[in-house]
Design a protein around this motif. Structure first.
Motif, short mmCIF file in Angstrom:
data_model
loop_
_atom_site.label_atom_id
_atom_site.label_comp_id
_atom_site.label_asym_id
_atom_site.label_seq_id
_atom_site.Cartn_x
_atom_site.Cartn_y
_atom_site.Cartn_z
N PRO A 1 40.02 -32.76 -19.32
CA PRO A 1 39.04 -32.58 -20.13
C PRO A 1 38.70 -31.00 -20.52
O PRO A 1 38.58 -30.04 -19.72
N THR A 2 38.39 -30.49 -21.85
CA THR A 2 38.11 -29.26 -22.05
C THR A 2 36.71 -29.19 -22.69
O THR A 2 36.05 -28.22 -23.30
N THR A 3 35.89 -30.33 -22.70
CA THR A 3 34.64 -30.34 -23.20
C THR A 3 33.79 -31.16 -22.03
O THR A 3 34.43 -31.91 -21.15
N ALA A 4 32.34 -31.06 -21.74
CA ALA A 4 31.71 -31.96 -21.11
C ALA A 4 30.84 -32.82 -21.68
O ALA A 4 30.00 -32.61 -22.27
N GLY A 5 31.63 -34.21 -22.09
CA GLY A 5 30.91 -35.06 -23.05
C GLY A 5 31.71 -36.41 -22.82
O GLY A 5 31.04 -37.15 -22.44
N THR A 6 32.69 -36.62 -23.31
CA THR A 6 33.41 -38.07 -23.78
C THR A 6 33.65 -38.80 -22.18
O THR A 6 33.30 -40.02 -22.14
N GLY A 7 33.81 -38.07 -21.02
CA GLY A 7 34.24 -38.67 -19.98
C GLY A 7 35.38 -39.55 -19.91
O GLY A 7 35.78 -40.31 -19.08
N CYS B 1 34.03 -23.53 -25.25
CA CYS B 1 33.46 -24.25 -26.27
C CYS B 1 32.30 -23.77 -26.95
O CYS B 1 31.39 -23.10 -26.24
N PRO B 2 32.29 -23.74 -28.01
CA PRO B 2 31.11 -23.00 -28.86
C PRO B 2 29.83 -23.76 -29.00
O PRO B 2 29.90 -25.11 -28.43
#
Length: 395
Positions: A135-141, A181-182
């Motif tokens: 993952p490259t965001t901290a969100g969907t899991g 991530c913006p």
């Protein structure tokens, strides 16, 4: 009896991205990278290729996944993966790339189309191609879940499939990959993770292990999301958010999401609102709808993040939690559907279908207060121009 399904291996920590070469070599002979144009443009796909080359692993790639993955993306990627004879898949990106890669992994070995497996109408009976999720965001899991969400372009429905075969073989969670991530993406994906954790905790299918994961995630998100939003270079905040999103993913994958996600998917499918944003738009309003049926559990969350509430009633604590979520949305500049730009006439025309699709997904049935079709329609209208400044009052 309770069950917890997670990937065979989770590799976590700064600079762990470089482990992808060795992990791919252990799982197959030729890798297939699934990603998106943003990851290509900022150089992360090239870094993945470099790590594979250093490990002596040949590769092919598909970087056409959009903000919301569709069956078209899945089929395009599947064609490349088959023609290149790849036998290990690497998902690099946010939840969209990971969900698309999951679909490719199972469809490489199973028959039909991905839409055939909605609602477990069919089961993935053959072992998928092993998947490494990064993952490259901290969100969907999504890197730790048995769930994929894909838009069926023939029906304009965002289909959710939950089966054990969709679990990645390996998750590599490197918080440094989220630094790019913006703020808007940090906000949307962070609230998405918060939705996962809260919904997992209040779900009718929650169990003791998912409770621990969900509460730990909530505490970390409330404590660090604002910091990550305000300063993307705050590595400690990025680390805390990455592991919180992963915990929240493990929690909801095993306890299920509820009404927020059920209502969110049709917004994404019909109006192309990114998943994290559509969840954030709905969370405060849905909590208001639900809170009288989940006071005790919402009060536990409220007291966890604000110990000063220890002596107030559960009803007051639940109200305080809704207020905290509203304040978070204000601080993160989360829009409502109107300010996002969804046309009111188009929204009104679609709302009945959206409510039907939400119910058909099954997620609202896990909510402490199970809504009717009419209540979901009313909730959509309520959330369309929702004001985060409105005071919550317990009924």
């Amino acid at each position: 009896m309770y069950e917890l399904l997670v990937p065979n291996r989770v590799i976590y920590g700064c600079e762990t991205f470089r482990e992808v070469g060795g992990q791919a070599k252990a799982l197959g002979s030729k890798a297939f990278i699934v990603s998106d144009p943003v990851m290509e443009n900022i150089g992360l796909v090239a870094r993945c290729e470099q790590y594979l080359q250093e490990a002596g692993v040949p590769f092919a790639k598909y970087t056409g996944v959009d903000k919301e993955p569709t069956d078209v993306h899945v089929n395009e990627a599947l064609d490349v993966c088959r023609s290149e004879r790849c036998d290990v898949i690497i998902a690099l990106g946010g939840g969209s790339s990971i969900d698309a890669a999951k679909a490719v992994a199972v469809m490489m070995t199973n028959e039909g189309t991905i839409s055939d497996y909605v609602g477990n109408a069919r089961m993935f009976t053959k072992k998928p191609v092993p998947l490494i999720a990064i993952p490259t965001t901290a969100g969907t899991g999504s890197e730790v879940t048995k769930v994929t969400v894909i838009i069926d372009t023939k029906t304009d429905v965002k289909i959710m499939i939950s089966q054990p075969a969709l679990l990645p073989a390996v998750a590599i969670v490197d918080p440094l990959l989220t630094v790019s991530c913006p703020p808007s993406v940090t906000a949307a994906t962070g609230v998405d993770a918060l939705c996962h954790a809260i919904e997992a905790y209040i779900s009718r299918r929650a169990h003791p292990v998912t409770d621990v994961l969900a509460l730990s995630a909530i505490e970390a998100i409330i404590g660090h999301l604002r910091r990550a939003y305000e300063n993307g270079q705050d590595i400690e905040a990025r680390e805390k958010m990455a592991i919180a999103a992963m915990k929240a993913g493990m929690a909801f994958s095993n306890a299920s999401v509820t009404l927020v996600h059920g209502m969110s998917r049709p917004i994404g499918a019909l109006f192309h609102v990114p998943h994290g944003v559509s969840n954030a738009m709905l969370l405060p309003g849905v909590l208001e709808f639900t809170k009288d049926s989940a006071r005790e559990r919402l009060a536990v969350i409220a007291r966890l993040i604000n110990p000063q509430l220890k002596d107030v009633s559960d009803a007051e604590a639940a109200d305080a939690l809704v207020e905290e979520v509203k304040q978070l949305c204000r601080d993160l500049h989360i829009p409502n559907m109107k300010t996002w730009g969804i046309d009111k006439a188009a929204f009104d025309k679609a709302v009945d279908k959206m409510a039907a699709d939400a119910l058909a997904s099954g997620s609202p049935a896990n909510n402490p207060r199970v809504p009717t079709h009419e209540e979901i329609v009313a909730l959509y209208h309520y959330c369309y121009d929702y004001e985060y400044n409105t005071k919550t009052v317990s009924s």
